[in-house]
Write a protein that holds these residues in place. Structure first.
Motif, PDB file in Angstrom:
ATOM      1  N   UNK A  78     -26.839  11.906  57.877  1.00 39.14           N
ATOM      2  CA  UNK A  78     -26.779  13.635  57.803  1.00 39.14           C
ATOM      3  C   UNK A  78     -25.727  13.845  59.104  1.00 39.14           C
ATOM      4  N   UNK A  79     -25.421  13.244  59.927  1.00 37.75           N
ATOM      5  CA  UNK A  79     -24.785  13.324  61.135  1.00 37.75           C
ATOM      6  C   UNK A  79     -24.018  12.114  61.465  1.00 37.75           C
ATOM      7  N   UNK A  80     -23.185  12.101  62.406  1.00 33.71           N
ATOM      8  CA  UNK A  80     -22.781  11.062  63.230  1.00 33.71           C
ATOM      9  C   UNK A  80     -23.619  10.890  64.469  1.00 33.71           C
ATOM     10  N   UNK A  81     -23.745   9.240  64.685  1.00 33.06           N
ATOM     11  CA  UNK A  81     -24.333   9.072  65.867  1.00 33.06           C
ATOM     12  C   UNK A  81     -24.828   7.836  65.871  1.00 33.06           C
ATOM     13  N   UNK A  82     -26.090   7.399  66.646  1.00 33.43           N
ATOM     14  CA  UNK A  82     -26.420   6.177  66.748  1.00 33.43           C
ATOM     15  C   UNK A  82     -27.821   6.294  65.698  1.00 33.43           C
ATOM     16  N   UNK A  87     -35.155   6.748  58.514  1.00 35.78           N
ATOM     17  CA  UNK A  87     -34.215   6.461  59.462  1.00 35.78           C
ATOM     18  C   UNK A  87     -34.098   7.933  60.598  1.00 35.78           C
ATOM     19  N   UNK A  88     -33.644   7.507  61.565  1.00 38.13           N
ATOM     20  CA  UNK A  88     -33.241   8.722  62.862  1.00 38.13           C
ATOM     21  C   UNK A  88     -31.881   8.368  63.288  1.00 38.13           C
ATOM     22  N   UNK A  89     -30.971   9.372  63.117  1.00 38.21           N
ATOM     23  CA  UNK A  89     -29.604   9.456  63.850  1.00 38.21           C
ATOM     24  C   UNK A  89     -29.545  10.530  64.793  1.00 38.21           C
ATOM     25  N   UNK A  90     -29.184   9.911  66.077  1.00 37.26           N
ATOM     26  CA  UNK A  90     -29.169  10.692  67.304  1.00 37.26           C
ATOM     27  C   UNK A  90     -27.663  10.991  67.545  1.00 37.26           C
ATOM     28  N   UNK A  91     -27.331  12.277  67.585  1.00 35.71           N
ATOM     29  CA  UNK A  91     -25.854  12.620  67.719  1.00 35.71           C
ATOM     30  C   UNK A  91     -25.649  12.297  69.352  1.00 35.71           C
ATOM     31  N   UNK A  92     -24.424  12.573  69.830  1.00 33.27           N
ATOM     32  CA  UNK A  92     -24.016  12.466  70.952  1.00 33.27           C
ATOM     33  C   UNK A  92     -24.575  13.703  71.929  1.00 33.27           C
ATOM     34  N   UNK A  95     -27.749  14.586  71.683  1.00 33.55           N
ATOM     35  CA  UNK A  95     -28.859  14.405  71.764  1.00 33.55           C
ATOM     36  C   UNK A  95     -29.898  15.204  70.672  1.00 33.55           C
ATOM     37  N   UNK A  96     -29.377  15.426  69.560  1.00 35.14           N
ATOM     38  CA  UNK A  96     -29.975  15.870  68.417  1.00 35.14           C
ATOM     39  C   UNK A  96     -30.416  14.836  67.344  1.00 35.14           C
ATOM     40  N   UNK A  97     -31.564  14.446  67.494  1.00 38.88           N
ATOM     41  CA  UNK A  97     -32.422  13.642  66.655  1.00 38.88           C
ATOM     42  C   UNK A  97     -32.262  14.056  65.051  1.00 38.88           C
ATOM     43  N   UNK A  98     -32.063  13.407  63.920  1.00 37.09           N
ATOM     44  CA  UNK A  98     -32.457  14.003  62.905  1.00 37.09           C
ATOM     45  C   UNK A  98     -33.050  12.765  61.932  1.00 37.09           C
ATOM     46  N   UNK A  99     -34.222  13.084  61.735  1.00 45.51           N
ATOM     47  CA  UNK A  99     -34.884  12.172  60.583  1.00 45.51           C
ATOM     48  C   UNK A  99     -34.540  12.371  59.192  1.00 45.51           C
ATOM     49  N   UNK A 100     -34.414  11.313  58.452  1.00 47.97           N
ATOM     50  CA  UNK A 100     -34.263  11.293  57.045  1.00 47.97           C
ATOM     51  C   UNK A 100     -35.607  10.443  56.487  1.00 47.97           C
ATOM     52  N   UNK A 101     -36.450  10.967  55.915  1.00 45.97           N
ATOM     53  CA  UNK A 101     -37.572  10.407  55.471  1.00 45.97           C
ATOM     54  C   UNK A 101     -37.450  10.009  53.916  1.00 45.97           C
ATOM     55  N   UNK A 102     -37.390   9.140  53.290  1.00 44.16           N
ATOM     56  CA  UNK A 102     -37.314   8.757  51.816  1.00 44.16           C
ATOM     57  C   UNK A 102     -38.475   8.507  51.300  1.00 44.16           C
ATOM     58  N   UNK A 103     -38.999   9.703  50.643  1.00 43.52           N
ATOM     59  CA  UNK A 103     -39.996   9.897  49.920  1.00 43.52           C
ATOM     60  C   UNK A 103     -41.195  10.271  50.540  1.00 43.52           C
ATOM     61  N   UNK A 104     -42.583  10.460  50.107  1.00 45.88           N
ATOM     62  CA  UNK A 104     -43.660  10.884  50.927  1.00 45.88           C
ATOM     63  C   UNK A 104     -44.593   9.771  50.609  1.00 45.88           C
ATOM     64  N   UNK A 105     -45.425   9.341  51.835  1.00 48.23           N
ATOM     65  CA  UNK A 105     -46.097   8.245  51.767  1.00 48.23           C
ATOM     66  C   UNK A 105     -45.335   6.825  51.274  1.00 48.23           C
ATOM     67  N   UNK A 106     -44.276   6.675  51.420  1.00 45.11           N
ATOM     68  CA  UNK A 106     -43.374   5.478  50.929  1.00 45.11           C
ATOM     69  C   UNK A 106     -43.479   4.455  52.123  1.00 45.11           C
ATOM     70  N   UNK A 107     -44.019   4.503  53.354  1.00 47.09           N
ATOM     71  CA  UNK A 107     -44.340   3.532  54.406  1.00 47.09           C
ATOM     72  C   UNK A 107     -45.202   2.293  53.502  1.00 47.09           C
ATOM     73  N   UNK A 108     -46.187   2.796  52.605  1.00 48.39           N
ATOM     74  CA  UNK A 108     -47.169   1.933  52.046  1.00 48.39           C
ATOM     75  C   UNK A 108     -46.596   1.001  51.169  1.00 48.39           C
ATOM     76  N   UNK A 151     -29.461   0.756  66.260  1.00 51.77           N
ATOM     77  CA  UNK A 151     -28.423   0.623  67.338  1.00 51.77           C
ATOM     78  C   UNK A 151     -27.155   0.823  66.700  1.00 51.77           C
ATOM     79  N   UNK A 152     -26.855   0.857  65.613  1.00 54.12           N
ATOM     80  CA  UNK A 152     -25.467   0.945  64.936  1.00 54.12           C
ATOM     81  C   UNK A 152     -24.876   2.373  65.167  1.00 54.12           C
ATOM     82  N   UNK A 153     -23.652   2.363  65.497  1.00 57.31           N
ATOM     83  CA  UNK A 153     -22.975   4.007  65.498  1.00 57.31           C
ATOM     84  C   UNK A 153     -22.463   4.223  63.976  1.00 57.31           C
TER      85      UNK A 153
END
Length: 154
Positions: free
Chosen positions: A48-52, A61-66, A68-81, A94-96
Motif C-alpha cells: 500500500x506504500x513503498x518501504x521495507x 504484512x507490514x510495510x514501513x515507509x522511510x 517511519x509510517x508502518x502500514x499493516x495489511x491483514x488478509x482476512x479475519x482469523x486467517x492466522x489459523x 526485509x525487502x524494499x
C-alpha cells in the motif's frame, strides 16, 4: 512530516474500519485506517506504500515507509489459523518494495470455503489519533487495487 497516501492493496468495496466485524480492528486497537471487502477470486495483494517489509506472515504484512509510517495489511479475519494455507508469499521480510508491488497472492475462495471472512483491514500501526487518518472519497464504493484508500497525517 508530509501526509502519506495509503493505497488499496486489493480491489473490492472499501469500507470504514469501524465496520470490520472484529473488535481488534473496528475499535482501532491496532491502529486506524480502512478495510476492503474483496471479490471472491484469487487476488494479488500489493504494497500500500513503498518501504521495507518489516513483518511478513502469509496472512499479513507490514510495510514501513522511510518516514517511519508502518502500514499493516491483514488478509482476512482469523486467517492466522490457516497456517499459510490460501496464501503465496512473493517477497522476503526485509525487502524494499514499491507501492503497488505484489506481496502475497490471496486465494479468497479458499478462505471463504473455510468459513472465514475475507475482509482486508489496512491500518497504520500504533496510530492512536483517529483524526490523523483521513479516509479517501473511495470509502463506501467499489475500488481498484492501487486506488487511494486513506491518508495519514502523523
Amino acid at each position: 512530516m508530509s501526509p502519506t497516501r495509503i493505497l488499496a492493496p486489493v480491489p473490492g468495496r472499501a469500507i470504514a474500519l469501524r465496520d470490520v466485524p472484529d473488535p481488534v480492528f473496528s475499535q482501532g486497537m491496532v491502529g486506524y485506517g480502512a478495510a476492503i471487502e474483496p471479490p471472491h477470486q484469487v487476488l494479488d495483494a500489493v504494497a500500500p506504500v513503498g518501504g521495507a517489509i518489516v513483518r511478513l506472515l502469509p496472512h499479513a504484512y507490514v510495510v514501513m515507509t522511510a518516514d517511519g509510517v508502518g502500514v499493516l495489511v491483514h488478509l482476512g479475519l482469523d486467517t492466522v489459523a490457516l497456517k499459510g494455507e490460501g496464501f503465496t508469499v512473493h517477497v522476503e521480510q526485509g525487502d524494499q518494495v514499491s507501492a503497488g508491488q505484489r506481496i502475497v497472492t490471496y486465494d479468497v475462495p479458499a478462505i471463504v470455503a473455510k468459513g472465514l471472512r475475507p475482509v482486508v483491514p489496512v491500518v497504520v500501526m500504533d496510530e492512536r489519533e483517529e483524526g490523523n487518518v483521513v479516509p479517501a472519497e473511495s470509502v463506501g464504493t467499489e475500488i481498484a487495487c492501487g486506488t487511494d484508500l486513506f491518508t495519514v497525517n502523523s
